[in-house]
Design a protein around this motif. Structure first.
Motif, PDB file in Angstrom:
ATOM      1  N   VAL A 182       0.542   8.917  -5.248  1.00 12.04           N
ATOM      2  CA  VAL A 182      -0.503  10.472  -5.333  1.00 12.04           C
ATOM      3  C   VAL A 182       0.750  11.418  -4.684  1.00 12.04           C
ATOM      4  O   VAL A 182       0.389  12.351  -5.019  1.00 12.04           O
ATOM      5  CB  VAL A 182      -0.822   9.865  -4.240  1.00 12.04           C
ATOM      6  N   LEU A 183       1.468  10.867  -4.238  1.00  9.23           N
ATOM      7  CA  LEU A 183       3.519  11.622  -3.271  1.00  9.23           C
ATOM      8  C   LEU A 183       3.544  12.232  -4.360  1.00  9.23           C
ATOM      9  O   LEU A 183       3.549  13.230  -4.289  1.00  9.23           O
ATOM     10  CB  LEU A 183       3.076  11.253  -2.815  1.00  9.23           C
ATOM     11  N   THR A 184       3.923  11.618  -5.833  1.00  9.24           N
ATOM     12  CA  THR A 184       4.771  11.737  -6.663  1.00  9.24           C
ATOM     13  C   THR A 184       4.015  13.129  -7.286  1.00  9.24           C
ATOM     14  O   THR A 184       5.225  14.105  -8.166  1.00  9.24           O
ATOM     15  CB  THR A 184       5.004  10.993  -7.360  1.00  9.24           C
TER      16      THR A 184
ATOM     17  N   PRO B  25       0.986  -0.635   0.259  1.00  6.13           N
ATOM     18  CA  PRO B  25      -0.179   0.031   0.134  1.00  6.13           C
ATOM     19  C   PRO B  25       0.824   1.117   0.217  1.00  6.13           C
ATOM     20  O   PRO B  25       0.718   2.262  -0.579  1.00  6.13           O
ATOM     21  CB  PRO B  25      -0.518   0.089   0.932  1.00  6.13           C
ATOM     22  N   ALA B  26       2.090   1.120   0.756  1.00  9.19           N
ATOM     23  CA  ALA B  26       2.528   2.323   0.600  1.00  9.19           C
ATOM     24  C   ALA B  26       3.167   2.767  -0.399  1.00  9.19           C
ATOM     25  O   ALA B  26       3.180   3.845  -0.764  1.00  9.19           O
ATOM     26  CB  ALA B  26       3.821   2.129   1.758  1.00  9.19           C
ATOM     27  N   VAL B  27       3.486   1.625  -1.111  1.00  8.67           N
ATOM     28  CA  VAL B  27       4.329   1.927  -2.793  1.00  8.67           C
ATOM     29  C   VAL B  27       3.233   2.461  -3.698  1.00  8.67           C
ATOM     30  O   VAL B  27       3.518   3.329  -4.504  1.00  8.67           O
ATOM     31  CB  VAL B  27       5.294   0.811  -3.606  1.00  8.67           C
ATOM     32  N   TRP B  28       2.158   1.884  -4.005  1.00  6.70           N
ATOM     33  CA  TRP B  28       0.822   2.631  -4.777  1.00  6.70           C
ATOM     34  C   TRP B  28       0.368   3.774  -4.295  1.00  6.70           C
ATOM     35  O   TRP B  28       0.355   4.426  -5.295  1.00  6.70           O
ATOM     36  CB  TRP B  28      -0.297   1.811  -4.316  1.00  6.70           C
ATOM     37  N   LEU B  29       0.201   4.102  -3.233  1.00  4.86           N
ATOM     38  CA  LEU B  29       0.480   5.588  -2.540  1.00  4.86           C
ATOM     39  C   LEU B  29       1.750   6.535  -3.008  1.00  4.86           C
ATOM     40  O   LEU B  29       1.345   7.505  -3.426  1.00  4.86           O
ATOM     41  CB  LEU B  29       0.060   5.939  -1.060  1.00  4.86           C
TER      42      LEU B  29
ATOM     43  N   HIS C   5       5.552  17.168  -7.706  1.00  2.00           N
ATOM     44  CA  HIS C   5       6.056  17.389  -8.564  1.00  2.00           C
ATOM     45  C   HIS C   5       5.471  18.347  -8.769  1.00  2.00           C
ATOM     46  O   HIS C   5       6.115  19.911  -9.523  1.00  2.00           O
ATOM     47  CB  HIS C   5       5.451  16.104 -10.024  1.00  2.00           C
ATOM     48  N   ALA C   6       3.977  18.743  -8.747  1.00  2.00           N
ATOM     49  CA  ALA C   6       3.458  20.694  -8.962  1.00  2.00           C
ATOM     50  C   ALA C   6       4.193  21.357  -7.444  1.00  2.00           C
ATOM     51  O   ALA C   6       4.074  22.033  -7.853  1.00  2.00           O
ATOM     52  CB  ALA C   6       2.045  20.099  -8.296  1.00  2.00           C
TER      53      ALA C   6
END
Length: 358
Positions: free
Chosen positions: A171-173, A163-167, A177-178
């Motif tokens: 989501v976080l990446t 789940p942490a890799v998917w998030l 970037h923005a």
């Protein structure tokens, strides 16, 4: 916009031609030549007494070192060795070292030997047994731990890591970037504003501070510094020249005083010793001391001969008394009835003389 340059160009001064050396008088100017002679005269007048006092102190210090301090130092060194070093060496060699050797031997016998026996025959077997026991127990615990680790690792992978890799990926990446793009744009605008303000402040500080400081340095401090440098260099050269001249003066004065002392004290004393005391001493030696010495040697020989004669007389008298009381020595008769030979007679005579002397 052009820069205002107040620095002097490096090639603006007078240049010497190729192969033509720059003379010191040309480089120094008339100021150094004008102040050199008065400064050297004043410094020479001030330095000559100081140099003469210095030479006198050096001579007195050398005499004090050679005549007083060095003998006193040697005496104190010998006294220190006699009072401190030799007793401490004797104490170390004859008391501390034997006592330490005895204590070491006693410690070896009372501590080391029992400790080695205890380690070899008690602790080593017990330690080996405990090592084997804990090795077996550790193998069992390691097997159980590997199983538990594998189970916990599988649960942690599917409950936390996936789940942490998917998030992070979905989501976080994108959000990061923005945010980075927005921060770059804001930093670019702030940089432009800061650059403009810095440019304005730079020119304000240059016009209000740097250019006046450069003008003061160029037209006030640099000429004053060059003047002080010339004066200081001339004073230093004058001190060195005056010190050398004062050394020659002091040496001349010392030689003059040495010559005066030589002709006033040493030469008269040598003349008196050579022309008066030596002939008088030779006359006293030839007329008084040698006759007295000959008379003394004659009296000593006479006394020695008298003592020898008295000793011989006493020895003969003692031999006569012994012969009167105890009789003469027995004369050995040969068994075969023949007369004794010359060698036997000499041996018998020597033994008789020795008994007589005794």
């Amino acid at each position: 916009m052009g820069m205002v340059d107040l620095e002097k160009a490096p090639g603006a001064g007078a240049q010497a031609g190729p192969g033509e050396p720059v003379r010191r008088s040309d480089a120094e100017g008339c100021l150094a030549v004008a102040i050199r002679i008065p400064v050297r005269v004043v410094v020479l007048v001030l330095v000559v007494p100081v140099r003469m006092v210095w030479d006198v102190l050096v001579v007195a210090g050398r005499f004090l070192r050679d005549a007083v301090l060095r003998p006193v130092g040697r005496a104190l060194a010998w006294l220190g060795r006699a009072v401190f070093v030799w007793p401490l060496v004797g104490l170390w060699r004859y008391v501390v070292v034997p006592f330490a050797k005895g204590v070491g031997w006693l410690g070896h016998v009372l501590l080391v030997v029992p400790a080695v026996w205890l380690y070899r025959w008690v602790l080593t077997p017990v330690g080996q047994a405990l090592a084997r026991f804990f090795t077996r127990v550790g193998a069992v615990l390691a097997t159980v731990g590997r199983g538990l680790y594998a189970g916990l690792a599988w649960l942690g992978r599917y409950l936390a890591v996936v789940p942490a890799v998917w998030l992070y990926r979905w989501v976080l990446t994108p959000v990061g970037h923005a945010l980075v793009w927005c921060g770059r744009q804001v930093a670019r605008g702030v940089g432009l504003v800061v650059t403009g303000v810095g440019f304005v402040l730079y020119w304000i500080c240059r016009v209000l501070l740097v250019l006046p400081v450069l003008a003061v340095w160029r037209w006030v401090l640099a000429p004053v510094g060059r003047f002080l440098a010339v004066v200081g260099r001339e004073v230093a050269d004058a001190l060195g020249h005056a010190w050398r001249v004062a050394g020659h003066v002091s040496r001349a004065v010392g030689r003059f005083l040495g010559t005066v002392l030589r002709w006033a004290v040493a030469e008269p004393a040598r003349w008196v010793y050579r022309s008066v005391l030596t002939p008088v001493g030779h006359a006293v030696r030839d007329t008084v001391l040698r006759p007295l010495a000959e008379a003394g040697r004659g009296a000593r020989r006479a006394a020695r001969q008298a003592l020898a004669s008295a000793r011989l007389s006493v020895r003969q008298a003692r031999a006569d008394v012994r012969r009167m009381l105890f009789g003469g020595p027995a004369v050995r008769q040969p068994v075969d009835g023949r007369e004794p030979s010359a060698a036997e007679a000499r041996t018998l005579g020597s033994s008789t003389t020795a008994l007589t002397k005794d």
